[in-house]
Design an enzyme around this catalytic site. Structure first.
Site, mmCIF file in Angstrom:
data_model
loop_
_atom_site.group_PDB
_atom_site.id
_atom_site.type_symbol
_atom_site.label_atom_id
_atom_site.label_comp_id
_atom_site.label_asym_id
_atom_site.label_seq_id
_atom_site.Cartn_x
_atom_site.Cartn_y
_atom_site.Cartn_z
ATOM 1 N N LYS A 211 -73.275 52.841 -2.720
ATOM 2 C CA LYS A 211 -71.972 52.342 -2.275
ATOM 3 C C LYS A 211 -72.037 50.834 -2.029
ATOM 4 O O LYS A 211 -71.217 50.075 -2.505
ATOM 5 C CB LYS A 211 -71.562 53.092 -1.007
ATOM 6 C CG LYS A 211 -70.247 52.650 -0.433
ATOM 7 C CD LYS A 211 -69.856 53.526 0.743
ATOM 8 C CE LYS A 211 -68.714 52.898 1.524
ATOM 9 N NZ LYS A 211 -68.269 53.693 2.650
ATOM 10 N N GLU A 217 -84.108 50.900 -0.564
ATOM 11 C CA GLU A 217 -84.806 51.940 -1.327
ATOM 12 C C GLU A 217 -84.258 52.014 -2.756
ATOM 13 O O GLU A 217 -85.000 52.086 -3.736
ATOM 14 C CB GLU A 217 -84.632 53.318 -0.676
ATOM 15 C CG GLU A 217 -85.335 53.498 0.658
ATOM 16 C CD GLU A 217 -84.458 53.129 1.854
ATOM 17 O OE1 GLU A 217 -83.538 52.291 1.687
ATOM 18 O OE2 GLU A 217 -84.709 53.672 2.948
ATOM 19 N N GLY A 273 -70.234 57.381 2.647
ATOM 20 C CA GLY A 273 -71.342 57.778 1.773
ATOM 21 C C GLY A 273 -71.549 59.288 1.742
ATOM 22 O O GLY A 273 -71.683 59.902 0.687
ATOM 23 N N ARG A 274 -71.566 59.919 2.916
ATOM 24 C CA ARG A 274 -71.844 61.361 2.961
ATOM 25 C C ARG A 274 -70.643 62.200 2.559
ATOM 26 O O ARG A 274 -70.709 63.425 2.554
ATOM 27 C CB ARG A 274 -72.369 61.748 4.343
ATOM 28 C CG ARG A 274 -71.477 61.308 5.490
ATOM 29 C CD ARG A 274 -72.186 61.441 6.830
ATOM 30 N NE ARG A 274 -71.424 60.885 7.939
ATOM 31 C CZ ARG A 274 -71.458 59.613 8.311
ATOM 32 N NH1 ARG A 274 -72.226 58.756 7.639
ATOM 33 N NH2 ARG A 274 -70.751 59.197 9.328
ATOM 34 N N GLU A 359 -75.416 63.021 10.414
ATOM 35 C CA GLU A 359 -75.082 61.590 10.375
ATOM 36 C C GLU A 359 -73.658 61.375 10.900
ATOM 37 O O GLU A 359 -73.332 60.318 11.421
ATOM 38 C CB GLU A 359 -75.222 61.033 8.948
ATOM 39 C CG GLU A 359 -75.338 59.526 8.911
ATOM 40 C CD GLU A 359 -75.754 58.965 7.559
ATOM 41 O OE1 GLU A 359 -76.935 58.585 7.394
ATOM 42 O OE2 GLU A 359 -74.911 58.903 6.651
ATOM 43 N N HIS A 390 -89.299 85.363 5.802
ATOM 44 C CA HIS A 390 -90.757 85.515 5.921
ATOM 45 C C HIS A 390 -91.397 84.272 6.513
ATOM 46 O O HIS A 390 -92.611 84.071 6.394
ATOM 47 C CB HIS A 390 -91.352 85.847 4.553
ATOM 48 C CG HIS A 390 -90.861 87.164 4.046
ATOM 49 N ND1 HIS A 390 -91.462 88.354 4.358
ATOM 50 C CD2 HIS A 390 -89.765 87.473 3.309
ATOM 51 C CE1 HIS A 390 -90.786 89.351 3.810
ATOM 52 N NE2 HIS A 390 -89.742 88.835 3.169
ATOM 53 N N LYS A 514 -83.719 50.268 9.715
ATOM 54 C CA LYS A 514 -83.680 49.450 8.489
ATOM 55 C C LYS A 514 -84.084 48.008 8.806
ATOM 56 O O LYS A 514 -84.884 47.397 8.106
ATOM 57 C CB LYS A 514 -82.251 49.409 7.939
ATOM 58 C CG LYS A 514 -81.787 50.641 7.227
ATOM 59 C CD LYS A 514 -80.437 50.328 6.582
ATOM 60 C CE LYS A 514 -79.692 51.569 6.163
ATOM 61 N NZ LYS A 514 -78.336 51.293 5.708
HETATM 62 O O1 F6P Z 1 -78.369 56.190 5.776
HETATM 63 C C1 F6P Z 1 -77.338 55.271 5.878
HETATM 64 C C2 F6P Z 1 -76.500 55.231 4.644
HETATM 65 O O2 F6P Z 1 -75.598 54.193 4.805
HETATM 66 C C3 F6P Z 1 -75.775 56.542 4.340
HETATM 67 O O3 F6P Z 1 -74.657 56.742 5.105
HETATM 68 C C4 F6P Z 1 -75.522 56.371 2.887
HETATM 69 O O4 F6P Z 1 -75.150 57.574 2.304
HETATM 70 C C5 F6P Z 1 -76.872 55.868 2.436
HETATM 71 O O5 F6P Z 1 -77.274 54.988 3.483
HETATM 72 C C6 F6P Z 1 -76.883 55.168 1.111
HETATM 73 O O6 F6P Z 1 -76.072 54.032 1.094
HETATM 74 P P1 F6P Z 1 -75.621 53.340 -0.241
HETATM 75 O O7 F6P Z 1 -74.815 54.309 -1.031
HETATM 76 O O8 F6P Z 1 -74.825 52.141 0.167
HETATM 77 O O9 F6P Z 1 -76.854 52.938 -0.996
#
Ligand code: F6P
Length: 550
Positions: A211, A217, A273-274, A359, A390, A514
């Site tokens: 987003k 990452e 995002g979620r 979240e 199990h 972060k």
């Molecule tokens: O973990 C924080 C967060 O902002 C989430 O809400 C989001 O889904 C994820 O990082 C990834 O963010 P982006 O889509 O901006 O890379």
């Protein structure tokens, strides 16, 4: 007092009434409740779309449900819901509208944000995605060397990974089996390595899903993926255009990364995002299942949206599930909630719900920034049955915690299973029904004794019962049904956030980690003296450097 003039939740008369009612009910178990009402098994059920929802095995009476609905009315859950659907900026800390429901609104719907109808742009992106997905699926979209794309690798994390990864697994039976789909999220290089080690770069398309397009990452993995591609193809930057597309709200950063803005699929800041996998973030899924199936899935979401928006409180399923969570979390001290799907294809469903729920509702200040004085979001966990039986079901049956659970199952198996494998479905579902029965009604000491069990083992073999469960049953796991299930949980989470008066749509809690990771990295790589490192972390960093021979 809240900003809206209401008394704080735990001082409200509806809260007090529920606390009193809880005391009055103490000791009343499911055996008694079923004995008192022979119609309970059929009566305590609701239908939404294709989902049959049985809530008879809950520690509630008609009076409990009435009091819970009164609480919802007093906290104006429906008012906040309507404000969400209208596009008001209910995400107060980020001053944003919350409009994932617009992502699945029909073409002729009107949903305005700041006076602009956003539905045409939602459908414009869906159409662009569909055209692209068709080109990849048909082989018309080729890689830099002219080879057909056979592998699609989604690179993203959190909401830019879990949704499409979960739905791809859920809908595997509907996917084009000639395509290989992989999902890379972890910044641990092993993730990208394992996802690409057996792929031909000439046949591989990377979808960079972010987003913000700033998530470290994802950008790190995307950069490594680009290097892998260009090295493998022995090509220059010009090869990127045929092998990289982006899903983002940030056109500037996408261009900076070297992806052609024509190959970017857009979404907007009013999609959390979620809550985003039915936006452009679902492109990998759309390539896998095709645009028609994807639209069926959106139809499933929309069915539940409409139900949540219009169904009366007595038959509103997301409202009911949200309120049951409040009942156990706030009046029974339940700390966690298990989601137990009896479908192998739902192997990632609970992991997906963890982000959605935890979240969203893992908050300890209210919308006005004051500490809450009540428990908010539970720990959400679980894995598909029967594996969990199990492993950890022992604790649900006989541990000291009360763990409400959702059992999700299907009447028909899906996929091209052989007759023999299809026949196993009844055994799977026999377990599904047996578990909720055992959890609810247990086995008394007298029943154990009547089986001739020696007295010293009676206590060990007694099952207390009264472990509450919701059963969600559908005929088959279809694209529409997965949309319905996700929308159901999205709105359940919304209901709980509304009652607890928290902002379910921000996620400030992930920021500190972060920021600190960025600060700590030079200490690992260069041995830099990072100001503000506490003594424990400093010592650990030193040990790490020693182990790495630095
Ligand atoms: O973990 C924080 C967060 O902002 C989430 O809400 C989001 O889904 C994820 O990082 C990834 O963010 P982006 O889509 O901006 O890379």
């Amino acid at each position: 007092m809240n900003a809206d003039g209401r008394t704080r939740l735990n001082q409200s008369p509806e809260w007090t009434a529920l606390a009193k009612h809880r005391e009055e009910l103490d000791g009343l178990g499911l055996r008694e409740l079923f004995a008192a009402d022979p119609g309970r098994g059929e009566g305590y059920t609701l239908q939404v779309g294709d989902l049959h929802v049985d809530y008879s095995k809950h520690l509630v009476t008609d009076e409990t449900l009435r009091l819970l609905r009164e609480l919802a009315a007093a906290r104006d859950v429906s008012g906040l819901r309507d404000a969400m659907f209208r596009g008001e900026k209910i995400n107060v800390t980020e001053k944003r509208a919350v409009l994932h429901t617009a992502l699945r609104a029909p073409r002729d719907a009107v949903v305005e944000v700041d006076g602009e109808n956003v539905v045409p742009k939602v459908h414009a992106v869906l159409d662009k995605m569909a055209a692209f997905a068709d080109r990849v699926r048909s082989g018309e979209w080729t890689g830099h060397t002219g080879k057909r794309i056979k592998n699609v690798v989604n690179v993203g994390i959190g909401g830019s990974d879990l949704g499409p990864a979960m739905a791809y697994e859920a809908l595997r039976a509907y996917t084009d089996r000639s395509l290989t789909l992989r999902f890379v999220s972890n910044v641990d290089g092993a993730d990208l390595h394992e996802a690409t080690r057996d792929l031909d770069p000439a046949e591989t398309l990377f979808i960079i899903a972010s987003k913000t397009f700033t998530t470290i990452e994802t950008i790190t993995n995307a950069t490594s993926a680009r290097n892998w591609l260009l090295t493998g193809l022995k090509a220059g930057q010009e090869a990127v255009a045929r092998h990289f597309v982006a899903l983002s709200t940030n056109a500037g950063k996408v261009t900076e990364f070297g992806i052609d803005p024509d190959n970017m699929f857009e979404f907007w800041d009013w999609v959390g995002g979620r809550y985003s996998y039915d936006s452009a973030i679902g492109l990998s899924l759309m390539i896998a299942i095709g645009p028609d199936r994807f639209r069926e899935m959106l139809g499933g979401f929309h069915t539940v949206d409409e139900h949540f928006r219009t169904a009366p409180a007595e038959s509103n399923v997301p409202l009911l599930l949200g309120l049951l969570g409040v009942w156990y979390g706030n009046f029974h001290d339940a700390q966690s909630h298990a989601v137990l799907p009896y479908s192998h294809y739902l192997s990632k469903f609970t992991a997906y719900l963890q982000q959605l729920d935890m979240e969203s509702n893992g908050k300890s200040v209210d919308r006005e920034g004051r500490p809450v004085e009540w428990q908010t979001g539970p720990v959400v966990w679980g894995t598909p049955g029967t594996n969990g039986q199990h492993a950890y079901y022992q604790l649900i049956h006989q541990g000291t915690e009360l763990i409400p659970a959702d059992f999700v199952g299907f009447a028909e198996p899906v996929g091209e299973l052989s007759q023999a494998l299809k026949a196993q479905h009844d055994l799977l579902m026999a377990n599904f029904f047996a578990q909720t029965q055992a959890l609810a009604f247990g086995k008394t000491a007298d029943e154990v004794r009547a089986e001739g069990v020696p007295e010293e083992l009676v206590a060990h073999k007694t099952f207390k019962g009264d472990h509450p469960t919701t059963t969600i049953l559908a005929r088959e796991l279809t694209p529409s049904v997965i949309g319905q299930l996700v929308a159901l949980y999205e709105h359940k989470v919304f209901v709980q956030g509304a009652i607890w008066n928290i902002d379910s749509f921000d996620q400030w809690g992930v920021e500190l980690g972060k920021v600190l990771a960025k600060r700590v990295e030079p200490a690992l790589t260069e041995g830099a003296d990072v100001p503000g490192l506490d003594a424990s972390t400093k010592a650990l960093v030193a040990k790490y450097r020693e182990l790495r021979g630095r």
